[in-house]
Design a protein around this motif. Structure first.
Motif, PDB file in Angstrom:
ATOM      1  N   TRP A  24       0.830  -1.211   0.000  1.00 23.41           N
ATOM      2  CA  TRP A  24       0.000   0.000   0.000  1.00 23.41           C
ATOM      3  C   TRP A  24       0.859   1.253   0.000  1.00 23.41           C
ATOM      4  O   TRP A  24       0.607   2.201  -0.736  1.00 23.41           O
ATOM      5  N   SER A  49       2.452   2.267  -3.319  1.00 19.88           N
ATOM      6  CA  SER A  49       1.569   2.852  -4.330  1.00 19.88           C
ATOM      7  C   SER A  49       0.871   4.103  -3.805  1.00 19.88           C
ATOM      8  O   SER A  49       1.140   5.218  -4.265  1.00 19.88           O
ATOM      9  N   TRP A  50       0.010   3.944  -2.812  1.00 24.17           N
ATOM     10  CA  TRP A  50      -0.812   5.074  -2.377  1.00 24.17           C
ATOM     11  C   TRP A  50      -0.015   6.143  -1.658  1.00 24.17           C
ATOM     12  O   TRP A  50      -0.239   7.343  -1.865  1.00 24.17           O
ATOM     13  N   GLU A  55       3.013   6.847  -2.099  1.00 27.73           N
ATOM     14  CA  GLU A  55       3.819   7.513  -3.117  1.00 27.73           C
ATOM     15  C   GLU A  55       2.980   8.419  -4.012  1.00 27.73           C
ATOM     16  O   GLU A  55       3.506   9.275  -4.717  1.00 27.73           O
ATOM     17  N   TYR A  56       1.692   8.186  -4.021  1.00 33.50           N
ATOM     18  CA  TYR A  56       0.762   8.944  -4.863  1.00 33.50           C
ATOM     19  C   TYR A  56       1.238   8.936  -6.319  1.00 33.50           C
ATOM     20  O   TYR A  56       1.364   9.960  -6.992  1.00 33.50           O
ATOM     21  N   ARG A  76       1.597   6.323 -10.135  1.00 32.56           N
ATOM     22  CA  ARG A  76       1.106   5.164 -10.876  1.00 32.56           C
ATOM     23  C   ARG A  76       1.984   3.949 -10.594  1.00 32.56           C
ATOM     24  O   ARG A  76       3.181   4.062 -10.394  1.00 32.56           O
ATOM     25  N   ALA A  77       1.381   2.781 -10.610  1.00 35.08           N
ATOM     26  CA  ALA A  77       2.110   1.528 -10.392  1.00 35.08           C
ATOM     27  C   ALA A  77       2.826   1.160 -11.684  1.00 35.08           C
ATOM     28  O   ALA A  77       2.226   0.594 -12.593  1.00 35.08           O
ATOM     29  N   THR A 108       8.850   0.339 -10.180  1.00 42.06           N
ATOM     30  CA  THR A 108       8.428   0.306  -8.782  1.00 42.06           C
ATOM     31  C   THR A 108       7.832  -1.037  -8.407  1.00 42.06           C
ATOM     32  O   THR A 108       8.111  -1.588  -7.333  1.00 42.06           O
ATOM     33  N   GLN A 109       7.014  -1.605  -9.286  1.00 37.86           N
ATOM     34  CA  GLN A 109       6.394  -2.891  -8.979  1.00 37.86           C
ATOM     35  C   GLN A 109       7.411  -4.021  -8.987  1.00 37.86           C
ATOM     36  O   GLN A 109       7.267  -4.994  -8.244  1.00 37.86           O
TER      37      GLN A 109
END
Length: 260
Positions: free
Chosen positions: A69, A72-73, A75-76, A78-79, A83-84
């Motif tokens: 979480w 992604s969130w 960091e505000y 896009r995934a 990063t993924q």
């Protein structure tokens, strides 16, 4: 238990670079994850370093949902691919730590056992039967979500495409054991770079008699990184060009080495 250190180790081959992530906890446990970031190793290393400093150091390896979480969130953003991929390697290492802490194989953390052996075949390039690369822990959660919302989907056979090194292979085997719809594991290391399995102790081996991996029984992922073996294969800084003639040979002739 808290994560106190994040170390990255990169191993070079003629056509790819393998990135291992090792997490160390305050009680001395070490967990391994792996990712193969095609042509963007430097970018991946920078991402692992930055996100680890921000979110991983000081966190509980059992708290993987909150970690995902935050990636992604919090960091505000896009995934994206980089990063993924960083999150997947760290998530894998967290599951290795969880298994070692509890004294159980990772497949037990993923929900149990559907099979004793995992069929595999030496193929990574035929497109007809190939799904996108899957990383064990995240893929297991996706499969569970699909089953919850549309039970019919779980009957679709899934053949993970394993182009990682031995840590990623171990994770894929644990996923296969815990997945009801696993079809076969596409496995390339034995014929692409045979020495890659020597980078770890306890590397999964395909049984020549039946072409399958045995059920993992050791705690965690069941592998330990041999850093001396890794050091013997330093980075190649290879740019693997899939639009060049002969790319499928993966012998270095189609690779553009970019030296710093």
């Amino acid at each position: 238990m808290k994560i106190t250190e994040v170390e990255t180790i990169v191993v070079g081959t003629p056509w790819r670079e393998l990135t291992f992530v090792e997490l160390t906890t305050d009680d001395g446990l070490r967990g391994l994850g792996e990712a193969r970031m095609l042509n963007k190793t430097d970018t991946l290393l920078a991402c692992v370093e930055e996100m680890s400093r921000r979110y991983v150091i000081g966190s509980d390896p059992f708290d993987v949902q909150h970690l995902a979480w935050r990636f992604s969130w919090e960091e505000y953003g896009r995934a994206g691919e980089v990063t993924q991929t960083a999150l997947a390697a760290i998530d894998m290492a967290c599951h290795d730590l969880m298994g070692k802490s509890l004294g159980v194989p990772v497949h037990q953390l993923l929900g149990g056992r559907f099979r004793q052996r995992t069929p595999a075949y030496a193929n990574g390039w035929y497109q007809g039967e190939r799904d996108p690369d899957t990383i064990a822990a995240m893929a297991a959660r996706v499969a569970r979500a699909i089953e919850e919302y549309d039970p019919a989907w779980i009957e679709e056979p899934v053949p993970p495409h394993d182009v990682c090194g031995p840590v990623g292979t171990a994770a894929n085997v644990h996923l296969a054991v815990a997945s009801s719809n696993h079809k076969i594991l596409e496995h390339s290391n034995d014929f692409a770079d045979p020495w890659v399995k020597d980078l770890v102790r306890g590397a999964p081996e395909v049984d020549a008699a039946d072409g399958s991996f045995a059920l993992p029984t050791a705690p965690g992922l069941g592998v330990a990184l041999d850093k001396e073996a890794c050091a013997a294969h330093p980075r190649t800084n290879a740019h693997f060009n899939l639009v060049r003639d002969g790319w499928e040979r993966r012998d270095g002739a189609n690779v553009e080495a970019v030296r710093s």
